[in-house]
Design a protein around this motif. Sequence first.
Motif, short mmCIF file in Angstrom:
data_model
loop_
_atom_site.label_atom_id
_atom_site.label_comp_id
_atom_site.label_asym_id
_atom_site.label_seq_id
_atom_site.Cartn_x
_atom_site.Cartn_y
_atom_site.Cartn_z
N ILE A 83 0.93 -1.17 -0.10
CA ILE A 83 -0.04 -0.04 0.11
C ILE A 83 0.84 1.27 -0.03
CG2 ILE A 83 -0.24 -0.06 2.53
CD1 ILE A 83 -3.25 1.05 2.04
N MET A 84 0.56 2.26 -0.87
CA MET A 84 1.00 3.47 -0.87
C MET A 84 0.26 4.49 -0.20
SD MET A 84 2.83 3.51 -4.65
CE MET A 84 2.36 1.61 -5.37
N ARG A 85 0.96 5.53 0.53
CA ARG A 85 0.24 6.51 0.93
C ARG A 85 -0.14 7.73 -0.05
NH1 ARG A 85 4.20 8.82 5.58
NH2 ARG A 85 3.39 10.70 4.58
N PHE A 86 -1.49 8.20 -0.15
CA PHE A 86 -2.02 9.28 -1.00
C PHE A 86 -1.13 10.33 -0.93
CE2 PHE A 86 -6.29 7.06 -1.52
CZ PHE A 86 -5.99 6.62 -2.68
N GLN A 94 3.77 -2.96 3.68
CA GLN A 94 3.12 -4.08 3.19
C GLN A 94 2.38 -4.39 4.55
OE1 GLN A 94 6.54 -6.58 2.13
NE2 GLN A 94 5.55 -6.75 0.06
N LEU A 95 1.02 -4.53 4.25
CA LEU A 95 0.39 -5.17 5.45
C LEU A 95 0.71 -6.91 5.09
CD1 LEU A 95 -3.02 -3.21 4.93
CD2 LEU A 95 -1.73 -3.28 7.22
N ASP A 135 -14.46 -9.14 5.84
CA ASP A 135 -13.83 -9.28 7.22
C ASP A 135 -12.08 -8.67 7.12
OD1 ASP A 135 -16.03 -10.13 8.09
OD2 ASP A 135 -15.15 -12.38 7.92
N LEU A 136 -11.53 -9.13 5.78
CA LEU A 136 -9.87 -8.53 5.70
C LEU A 136 -10.02 -7.11 5.39
CD1 LEU A 136 -7.24 -9.66 5.57
CD2 LEU A 136 -7.32 -10.10 3.11
N PHE A 137 -10.93 -6.64 4.83
CA PHE A 137 -10.91 -5.21 4.08
C PHE A 137 -11.18 -4.37 5.74
CE2 PHE A 137 -13.42 -1.38 3.55
CZ PHE A 137 -12.70 -0.47 2.86
N ALA A 138 -12.14 -4.86 6.43
CA ALA A 138 -12.33 -4.19 7.70
C ALA A 138 -11.25 -4.26 8.73
CB ALA A 138 -13.63 -5.02 8.30
N ALA A 139 -10.56 -5.32 8.61
CA ALA A 139 -9.30 -5.43 9.69
C ALA A 139 -8.38 -4.69 9.17
CB ALA A 139 -8.90 -6.93 9.65
N MET A 140 -8.17 -4.40 7.79
CA MET A 140 -6.96 -3.30 7.29
C MET A 140 -7.36 -2.02 7.77
SD MET A 140 -6.32 -4.94 3.43
CE MET A 140 -5.60 -6.40 3.02
N LYS A 141 -8.61 -1.68 7.24
CA LYS A 141 -9.41 -0.29 7.59
C LYS A 141 -9.10 -0.01 9.19
CE LYS A 141 -12.62 2.97 6.16
NZ LYS A 141 -11.98 4.01 6.85
#
Length: 162
Positions: A83-86, A94-95, A135-141
């Motif tokens: 992931i890159m910062r905007f 990296q997650l 679920d994975l998206f929610a954990a990342m967020k």
Amino acid sequence: MSKYQEISKTFAESVQLQAKYISECCEFSNLFFSQMAEYLEWPRDQMAFAADESSQTEESICKSSSVRLRDDGNIHFWALFTIMRFDNVHHRYQLIFPFQVKKLAESFLLTIPGLVEEVLLSTEDTQEMKNVYEDLFAAMKSYFDTPYLDFTSDDFLRRTLP
């Protein structure tokens, strides 16, 4: 056939069965991650597989060199999401999440330790896969959605070179 030859033959067959099993688990994992990239609109080239969390070698697809088969019948691997910062695209992180996949008949038992405990998936059950993606998206967020995130921590996040 001598007993030695019989054991040697059995060993060779075992190696072939193991390679086939790993290949089938990786085929499922590749489909799962391909569909996840599409669902999350995550660039597929920003997802990788590694045999362990400190591995310096990443594979763009799941294959025998990017997983470990353990005696619990699961292939174990780490999924790496770059992931890159905007606000600064030169900072990449990296997650990293551990995954386990086990083949059961025509389905696969997927576990993401600490996030998703044992969900039985088939390649046709896209709704259940979407639930795992959510679920994975929610954990990342949730991981990023805190004012006190330690960016030096190696829990689920590591910095990569630009």
